[in-house]
Design a protein around this motif. Structure first.
Motif, PDB file in Angstrom:
ATOM      1  N   VAL A   1      -4.291  10.764   3.599  1.00 16.48           N
ATOM      2  CA  VAL A   1      -4.065  10.612   5.040  1.00 16.48           C
ATOM      3  C   VAL A   1      -4.650   9.291   5.516  1.00 16.48           C
ATOM      4  O   VAL A   1      -4.010   8.544   6.263  1.00 16.48           O
ATOM      5  N   GLU A   2      -5.871   8.971   5.060  1.00 19.15           N
ATOM      6  CA  GLU A   2      -6.452   7.674   5.424  1.00 19.15           C
ATOM      7  C   GLU A   2      -5.560   6.532   4.948  1.00 19.15           C
ATOM      8  O   GLU A   2      -5.384   5.518   5.641  1.00 19.15           O
ATOM      9  N   THR A   3      -5.018   6.708   3.767  1.00 15.27           N
ATOM     10  CA  THR A   3      -4.139   5.670   3.230  1.00 15.27           C
ATOM     11  C   THR A   3      -2.924   5.486   4.126  1.00 15.27           C
ATOM     12  O   THR A   3      -2.560   4.373   4.488  1.00 15.27           O
TER      13      THR A   3
ATOM     14  N   GLN B   1      -3.803   3.740   7.316  1.00 14.22           N
ATOM     15  CA  GLN B   1      -3.959   2.294   7.167  1.00 14.22           C
ATOM     16  C   GLN B   1      -2.584   1.616   7.128  1.00 14.22           C
ATOM     17  O   GLN B   1      -2.361   0.579   7.759  1.00 14.22           O
ATOM     18  N   ILE B   2      -1.657   2.232   6.391  1.00 14.57           N
ATOM     19  CA  ILE B   2      -0.310   1.674   6.296  1.00 14.57           C
ATOM     20  C   ILE B   2       0.345   1.649   7.676  1.00 14.57           C
ATOM     21  O   ILE B   2       0.935   0.651   8.089  1.00 14.57           O
ATOM     22  N   GLU B   3       0.188   2.753   8.385  1.00 17.76           N
ATOM     23  CA  GLU B   3       0.765   2.864   9.726  1.00 17.76           C
ATOM     24  C   GLU B   3       0.188   1.794  10.648  1.00 17.76           C
ATOM     25  O   GLU B   3       0.902   1.122  11.388  1.00 17.76           O
ATOM     26  N   LYS B   4      -1.131   1.588  10.537  1.00 16.82           N
ATOM     27  CA  LYS B   4      -1.816   0.603  11.376  1.00 16.82           C
ATOM     28  C   LYS B   4      -1.281  -0.799  11.087  1.00 16.82           C
ATOM     29  O   LYS B   4      -0.960  -1.561  11.996  1.00 16.82           O
ATOM     30  N   ASP B   5      -1.205  -1.136   9.802  1.00 14.81           N
ATOM     31  CA  ASP B   5      -0.710  -2.466   9.430  1.00 14.81           C
ATOM     32  C   ASP B   5       0.710  -2.687   9.950  1.00 14.81           C
ATOM     33  O   ASP B   5       1.018  -3.740  10.512  1.00 14.81           O
TER      34      ASP B   5
ATOM     35  N   TYR C   1       0.830  -1.208   0.000  1.00 16.26           N
ATOM     36  CA  TYR C   1       0.000   0.000   0.000  1.00 16.26           C
ATOM     37  C   TYR C   1       0.869   1.266   0.000  1.00 16.26           C
ATOM     38  O   TYR C   1       0.542   2.264  -0.641  1.00 16.26           O
ATOM     39  N   PHE C   2       1.995   1.211   0.682  1.00 14.05           N
ATOM     40  CA  PHE C   2       2.859   2.389   0.703  1.00 14.05           C
ATOM     41  C   PHE C   2       3.475   2.631  -0.678  1.00 14.05           C
ATOM     42  O   PHE C   2       3.529   3.764  -1.158  1.00 14.05           O
ATOM     43  N   ASP C   3       3.900   1.551  -1.344  1.00 17.53           N
ATOM     44  CA  ASP C   3       4.451   1.715  -2.695  1.00 17.53           C
ATOM     45  C   ASP C   3       3.412   2.331  -3.622  1.00 17.53           C
ATOM     46  O   ASP C   3       3.714   3.204  -4.437  1.00 17.53           O
TER      47      ASP C   3
ATOM     48  N   ASP D   1      -6.023  15.469  -2.648  1.00 18.41           N
ATOM     49  CA  ASP D   1      -5.562  14.632  -1.550  1.00 18.41           C
ATOM     50  C   ASP D   1      -5.998  13.171  -1.685  1.00 18.41           C
ATOM     51  O   ASP D   1      -6.095  12.455  -0.703  1.00 18.41           O
ATOM     52  N   ALA D   2      -6.267  12.741  -2.932  1.00 15.29           N
ATOM     53  CA  ALA D   2      -6.716  11.358  -3.129  1.00 15.29           C
ATOM     54  C   ALA D   2      -5.580  10.385  -2.840  1.00 15.29           C
ATOM     55  O   ALA D   2      -4.456  10.584  -3.293  1.00 15.29           O
TER      56      ALA D   2
END
Lengths: 998, 470
Positions: free
Chosen positions: B194-196, B199-203, B150-152, B169-170
């Motif tokens: 930011v939501e993205t 989610q990455i941070e959470k994972d 997801y980060f990539d 900001d999509a």
């Protein structure tokens, strides 16, 4: 053997005569054919109004005891007109039977062993007799259909000898499922597609075209629907030659000839290429505003890489890989037998070298067809067809840097094939680093296919007009592919050479059991068929690869230092069916046929596995009506209409299931991953076809022909409903879309001149077709860009090229508002044409005079747009790392130049512009062509000479293939499919041959 | 003759009855390369293999196998093509419109296909028939991979949260549950960036909790998750978090900084001693071959393309004694003088090299940059100079603030060339993409900074918004 046969028939005759010994008169005689005066064995001789009778023996003689009150004998024989002769006081009656040529030529096979008189047909069927392509140097019969069957479009996929072909009956109806017709060889439903992975191949190569008696293409629903779920794309019935009773006849033919390239690409010489390159290097620096020193350095850099235009040596690479190559075929056949047992036996050998070095096709075939009549009730038919084919291929068609046909034109021409010391110059510089002469020499690409298409049928008459037929057919093929890459080729040397061996087996068999009832009740004629069928196909492939060979002398896997992969695939499908068909006619004037078939296929979803298919058709023979009987110039006029629904089941074998498949590996552990979303409702594609036809014959059949109009709606198309890819899946298969094909087909055969021994016969056919996508998945009017509702399939979707800006030499395109743009974006793309032709056809003229015959056959297609993908590579102002076409010499050089070729700029991208290599209308061209496909000049030796030579027939001939082509297409071959890229082109062929009968 | 008759009647009737009675049976077929979905992941053995396929998903040439390593450098100022070339990266080197680092990642199986596999896995692992330790380990690996992918995608398709322009900001489409049938494959909007990132941070946070620090560095491990999260915070400009996570990663991992003498050799060792996470390749089954491998593309050996070389600008940045300069060999390719990198030399067999995803030196540079950006120049210089000292380059002294950040960015160019960072480094700083004078600079305001969402997806999904300008 002849002696044995004679002994048998003498015995047989003796037994018969024993049975009728009580009679009191003996008649003897000999029966000969009006055709050639040959003696006819097996002719039925019956006392009129009784069951007393006999048959002629091998020498055409009979002896019959007749009652004293007998007055007339009836002589009948298949293929000849029945003759009655009064006995009078004769004790000897020698009879000459007239061949019923009309009857023979008009019998049409309609499926499941049913032969029907053409007069009674109500469906649309194209027939091509084997004699039309006898001794034609083609490897498979489907090529011979090209231009000879109306509504059947044949397109070569590759010019490789024995290469793949596509056959479309009445257009392209399916988007994602297969569009291939069902091929049935003597009742065996054969698997289609290619077998070898080492060269382009065609599974139909196993049938020697010279063994074929006739090919019937069942086109409309009425004709094809007896094959139900497999019939939507049409059905091609191939009937091989069978024995005829009589003296054993031998036929031998030999053909020798050669193939040569029709043409090669006109590429830049090394001097020209280096000149353009230098311009490109300089122009690039100019756009960067570089100083004179940098520009001079750039010029030198070009010279370093591509040669100094003044001194560079040119190599014509294409001449190194193309060649003139040899083609030869030998055929021998024997056929004969008596009333009870008949045989046809044939063997053939075919060698077709390809026009590209090291590519060839060798085939041996053997065929034995035997018919035996055990009694009036019980008979057998067996067909055994064997073949073995060896193909040495080039790398397959496409953009591969080591494919000789692709790379030879693109290699930088400043490089020689050989070094000064005679070794290969390899690896080469530039994008095409393989030296194709070397890699073809040191790479084995061999496919050997051994195949049998054989069958056995038993016919049993419960009643004289109720026949039971049990049939088993087998199509078994074993293919072994060998690929060996000798480490001496530098690119192969990195892994120490590699060997890959694949073994493929296809086991495909079908069995059917039918009951056929036929009876004439006065003016009512009924023919009813009912049956059941089962077919199963299993395909397996095993592949192993090894790398690291000591040298090119060791080529087996055992010599490999490292085993690399072993892999395999397995797939299977099955279909089971019940079917019935009833034909009825009233005085051969009003005709009707109804067909029903119920199919179940393993390919479909559990909830939608079975399908019911049906068709009905009517015919009206106007020429039988009283009001036309007196119109002398009309000898045939028949109207036909039909409607029916057929199915298409050509989808992947497990397309309906939710599956987990193999998911690669990591750290030597195996992976699995979801590979497919299932759809339990996945079912048949339907083809609903309405057809109206008119058959005609005028002036004692001087003019014959037919016109057919059809419209076919392919519904419930298997379309992948696109899913958002973020779901992890691209698509799910569903039955949704509709495509309509409609068209009109004309067939006209005329005898133009028949006077003074000179005869000129013309046969002409042309088909017009129109394809349209009616609907797609719900709410969608397009799938990608190439499938759009309201348009034909085969869209070429590109921006329009606007030429070169005369001021600065940059490429220009049109944007969506028809203004000039230098970098087209998605909205600027538009339809540049369609790859499906609007019409295609063929024209044969045959001239004959006193044993001389000249056949001239033209074939063509019109209204399609071709995508010249070779042009994409080779028309970019020499700005990339490979050679270009000489057309690029017309590049822009100075302000004011009006040209389509932009100025060279190394890298191909002007600042702020799209790449010169942008796909656009620059690469789309009209694909229409007319081709002089075949011309044959033959001489049949006169009978006086034949008698002296003790021969039945003798013919010498010369022929040529692909002699002339009229087209505006600038690529290599307009006949090859849609996007020409690295395609093995077709060759021109010249042959001389001899065929004798004795 | 009567007996024949009976035989044939028998034949016909029995065939008909076979067909009608057992029709459903005779049509039963089973595939052999695949199995029904229900069966496949019932057992832990199936789940283990499912997770393996997710690592396999990283290996392709369209992702880490080649594109993710080369494209970010050639689309910026690190790399160029040789004069004679095979047309690979032909458009990328001049940043033609529609070219991007890996726009195809959206539509090919590597990204969302693997995400779905991971979601399948995560949906099944909690109830799997195995011990808690294995469950924790495997679940942690899956979450790490989902965060990484997801980060990539976020850095390819979206602006960084702090560098959004024109309010665009999509982020990307986020899915955390598997697609088991067609109804799951609904149309979704893009989350915000930011939501993205959340989610990455959470994972990654969750995976740090679950993973142990002792597993092989060629699978997901605690330190790798910490390091990737540090990279995320660097892009997010959360300096303190970036410092914290990179410190944790450096403390947790078994990876170490290679010596100057051992630098070249590190790239030929499996695993690379510097790798916190690297992708292993087995030549027999996973080689990308001469057509697609990093080795073929970047070095001149027989049969290779050797198309991609450093720009003069990059090459001249290396000091004469820098061990990283020695990673290049000088050669002549068709009359052209070029320097070929020696990071990918077929160390795992012909055309086969491991791919380092995150190395010790990158983590040091992440921490250095975060220190520098938060005003801790001394700490930043210490980390930076660890790298420079190891490389026998002159040490940096006396810099702070923007100058120090510049110096660290330059060091990233030198250290991480051919490893897929340059484009992203310029982009996350909101910089114009410079091209070493070889073609026109791509301004940060240009549409080409964000990759286009594949057009068929936009046509299909009315709620999916295309990036501006396409």
């Amino acid at each position: 053997m002849k002696q044995t046969l004679r002994n048998f028939s003498v015995l047989f005759a003796w037994l018969l005569s024993y049975a009728v010994m009580a009679q009191d008169r003996t008649i003897t005689g000999t029966i000969t054919s009006s055709d050639d005066g040959s003696k006819l064995p097996g002719v039925s001789v019956v006392v009129k109004g009784t069951t007393i009778g006999t048959a002629t023996d091998v020498s055409g003689s009979y002896k019959l005891n007749v009652p004293s009150n007998a007055t007339t004998l009836v002589f009948s024989y298949v293929g000849f007109l029945t003759k009655e002769m009064a006995i009078g006081n004769n004790s000897t009656l020698d009879i000459v039977l007239e061949a019923d040529s009309k009857l023979l030529s008009e019998v049409v096979i309609t499926g499941y062993g049913v032969a029907q008189n053409k007069r009674e047909l109500t469906g649309a069927i194209a027939t091509v007799k084997g004699s039309a392509f006898e001794n034609l140097p083609v490897q498979s019969f489907d090529r011979a259909l090209q231009g000879r069957a109306a509504g059947v479009q044949i397109t070569g996929l590759s010019g490789q000898p024995g290469g793949a072909i596509t056959v479309r009956v009445r257009g392209t109806g399916s988007i994602n499922a297969g569009n291939d017709p069902l091929y049935i060889v003597d009742g065996v439903q054969v698997a289609s597609g290619g077998l070898s992975g080492q060269s382009s191949s065609n599974v139909l190569n196993s049938i020697n075209p010279n063994d074929i008696e006739s090919i019937e293409v069942l086109k409309d629903a009425a004709a094809a629907s007896i094959y139900g779920a497999q019939a939507a794309n049409g059905v091609v019935l191939i009937t091989t030659k069978r024995g005829k009773s009589g003296k054993t006849q031998f036929n031998f033919s030999a053909n020798e000839g050669f193939v040569e390239p029709i043409g090669v690409l006109n590429v830049l010489s090394a001097q020209e290429f280096a000149t353009l390159k230098q311009e490109g290097f300089v122009n690039r620096e100019l756009t960067r505003g570089s100083n004179a020193a940098t520009i001079a350095a750039a010029r030198q850099a070009s010279n370093n890489s591509f040669g100094n235009p003044a001194t560079v040596q040119n190599t014509d690479w294409q001449s190194q890989v193309y060649r003139r190559a040899r083609v030869r075929t030998y055929d021998i056949s024997a056929n004969g037998g008596d009333e009870k047992t008949k045989f046809y036996m044939a063997a053939s050998y075919n060698l077709s070298e390809g026009q590209i070095i090291k590519s060839d096709f060798t085939r041996g075939t053997f065929r034995l067809n035997v018919d035996h009549k055990a009694s009036n009730k019980l008979s057998f038919e067996a067909s055994l067809g064997l073949s073995t084919t060896t193909q040495n291929g080039t790398i397959s068609d496409g953009a591969f840097t080591n494919s000789p046909q692709f790379s030879s034109a693109l290699i930088l021409p400043n490089q020689p094939v050989y070094n000064d010391d005679g070794t290969f110059n390899a690896p080469l510089a530039g994008a095409f680093s393989f030296n194709p002469v070397q890699s073809v020499t040191y790479e084995t690409r061999k496919g050997v296919t051994t195949q049998t298409v054989s069958n056995l049928a038993v016919n049993y008459y419960f009643l004289p007009n109720l026949k039971y037929r049990a049939f088993v057919g087998l199509d078994y093929a074993n293919n072994r592919d060998d690929n060996y890459r000798d480490p001496i080729v530098p690119q192969f040397g990195v892994t120490g050479g590699a060997a890959t061996v694949s073994n493929r087996t296809t086991l495909n068999w079908n069995t059917n059991h039918t009951l056929n009832y036929f009876k004439k009740f006065g003016v009512h004629n009924i023919n009813a068929l009912a049956g059941a069928e089962y077919r199963q196909e299993v395909r397996e492939v095993v592949t192993a690869q090894g790398q690291g060979f000591p040298n090119g002398l060791f080529t087996t896997l055992a010599a490999a230092a490292r085993p690399i992969t072993t892999t395999g695939t397995y797939t299977t499908w099955r279909i089971a069916s019940l079917f019935t068909q009833v034909k009825y006619d009233y005085k051969e004037k009003y005709l009707a046929t109804a067909t029903l078939r119920y199919d179940g296929s393993s390919r479909f979803g559990a909830d939608n596995r079975y399908g019911l298919f049906y068709a009905g058709s009517l015919g009206w023979s106007l020429s039988q009506e009283d009001f036309l009987k007196d119109v002398s110039f009309i000898n045939e006029l028949k109207l036909r209409v039909s409607y029916g629904v057929n199915g298409n089941a050509q989808i992947a074998d497990f397309a309906s299931r939710s599956l987990f498949g193999l998911g690669g590996q990591y750290l030597d552990l195996p992976g699995i991953a979801p590979s497919q979303l299932g759809n339990k409702n996945l079912g048949w594609e339907l083809a609903k076809t309405v057809n109206a036809g008119l058959d005609f014959g005028f002036w004692n059949s001087r003019i014959t022909g037919s016109i057919d109009v059809y419209s076919r709606r392919n519904e419930r198309l298997l379309l992948a409903r696109q899913l958002p890819v973020d779901s992890g899946f691209g698509a799910i298969n569903e039955n949704v879309g509709v495509v309509r094909n409609r068209g009109i087909e004309f067939v006209v055969n005329t005898v133009n001149i028949d006077a003074g021994g000179f005869k000129w016969v013309t046969s002409f056919n042309i088909s017009f077709q129109d394809n349209k996508v009616i609907s797609l998945n719900e709410g969608r009017d397009r799938i990608g860009n190439n499938i759009q509702v309201g348009k034909s399939l085969g869209i070429l979707w590109q921006p329009s090229y606007a030429g070169v800006n005369p001021a600065d030499g940059r490429s220009m395109w049109y944007d969506s508002l028809d203004n000039i743009t230098y970098s087209p974006v998605a909205r600027d793309f538009r339809i540049q044409g369609y790859t499906l032709p609007r019409s295609f056809g063929g024209l044969t003229n045959t001239f004959s005079y006193k044993g001389f015959t000249l056949d001239v056959f033209f074939q063509g297609q019109f209204g399609n747009t071709a995508f010249n993908n070779n042009g994409f590579f080779m028309e970019n102002s020499a700005t990339s790392g490979w050679n270009n076409l000489r057309s690029q010499l017309a590049r822009w050089q100075k302000p004011g130049d009006i040209t389509w070729v932009p100025r060279p700029i190394e890298g191909g991208v002007e600042p702020g512009s799209a790449s010169v290599g942008t796909f656009s209308s620059k690469q789309t061209e009209s694909g229409s062509y007319i081709r002089l496909k075949q011309a044959t000049f033959a001489y049949n030796l006169p009978s006086t000479l034949l008698n002296r030579l003790k021969l039945r027939s003798a013919r010498v001939f010369v022929q040529g293939l692909n002699l002339l082509t009229y087209t505006s297409y600038t690529g290599l071959d307009p006949e090859l499919l849609t996007a020409e890229i690295g395609t093995y082109p077709q060759a021109r062929q010249f042959m001389a041959g001899l065929s004798i009968g004795f | 003759m009567l007996k024949y008759k009976n035989i044939f009647i028998f034949c016909f009737v029995s065939f008909l009855s076979l067909c009608s009675v057992s029709c459903s049976k005779i049509l039963d077929t089973q595939p052999r390369q695949s199995v029904d979905s229900e069966l496949a992941i019932k057992d832990i053995t199936g789940l283990r293999s499912l997770l393996i396929s997710c690592y396999d998903g990283l290996q392709g040439a369209g992702y880490y196998g080649q594109r993710m390593m080369i494209a970010p450098d050639i689309m910026a100022d690190n790399l160029r093509l040789t004069n004679a070339n095979s047309n690979r990266y032909f458009q990328e080197r001049v940043n033609t419109i529609f070219t991007s680092v890996a726009g195809n990642l959206w539509s090919n199986v590597f990204a969302y296909g693997t995400i779905n596999n991971l979601n399948y896995f995560l949906a099944g692992i909690d109830n799997a028939n195995t011990n808690e330790a294995e469950k924790r380990q495997l679940k942690g690996e899956a979450l790490f991979l989902r965060g990484l992918i997801y980060f990539d995608m976020a850095r390819i398709f979206s602006y960084e949260p702090t560098k959004v322009i024109k309010q665009w900001d999509a982020g990307i489409v986020l899915r955390t549950t598997p697609t088991k049938d067609a109804s799951d494959a609904n149309f979704r909007q893009r989350a915000t960036v930011v939501e993205t990132y959340q989610q990455i941070e959470k994972d990654l946070k969750e995976s740090i909790e679950l993973l142990s620090s002792t597993t092989t560095r060629q699978r997901a491990n605690k330190a790798a998750a910490q390091a990737i999260l540090a990279r995320v915070y660097l892009y997010w400009e959360k300096w303190a978090d970036a410092v914290r996570l990179s410190t944790e990663a450096l403390n947790t991992t078994q990876a170490r900084l290679a010596t100057g003498a051992g630098y070249a050799d590190a790239f030929r060792t499996s695993p690379n001693p510097e790798s916190l996470f690297e992708i292993n390749y087995v030549q027999a089954t996973e080689t990308l071959g001469s057509n697609e491998s990093m080795q073929s593309l970047t070095t001149q050996v027989t049969g290779s393309w050797a198309d991609v070389v450093p720009t003069d600008e990059l090459f001249n940045l290396y000091e004469a004694n820098d061990v990283r300069r020695a990673m290049y060999v000088s050669a002549t390719k068709q009359g052209e003088r070029v320097n070929f990198i020696q990071k990918f030399t077929g160390a795992r067999g012909p055309w086969t090299d491991n791919i380092p995803v995150i190395r010790f030196s990158e983590v040091l540079l992440i921490r250095a940059e975060a220190y520098a950006a938060s005003g801790q120049a001394e700490l930043a210089l210490a980390d930076l100079n660890r790298i420079r000292q190891r490389s026998a380059a002159t040490l940096v002294t006396g810099l702070s603030g923007d100058q120090l950040v510049e110096s660290i960015l330059k060091e990233r160019r030198l250290e991480l060339a051919f490893e897929g960072h340059r484009w992203f480094d310029l982009k996350r700083k909101g910089r114009d993409i410079t091209k070493a004078g070889l073609s026109a600079t791509v301004p940060y305001t240009d549409v080409r900074i964000l990759a286009p969402i594949p057009i068929p997806e936009i046509q299909l999904n009315p709620t999916l918004k295309q990036n501006p300008g396409y």
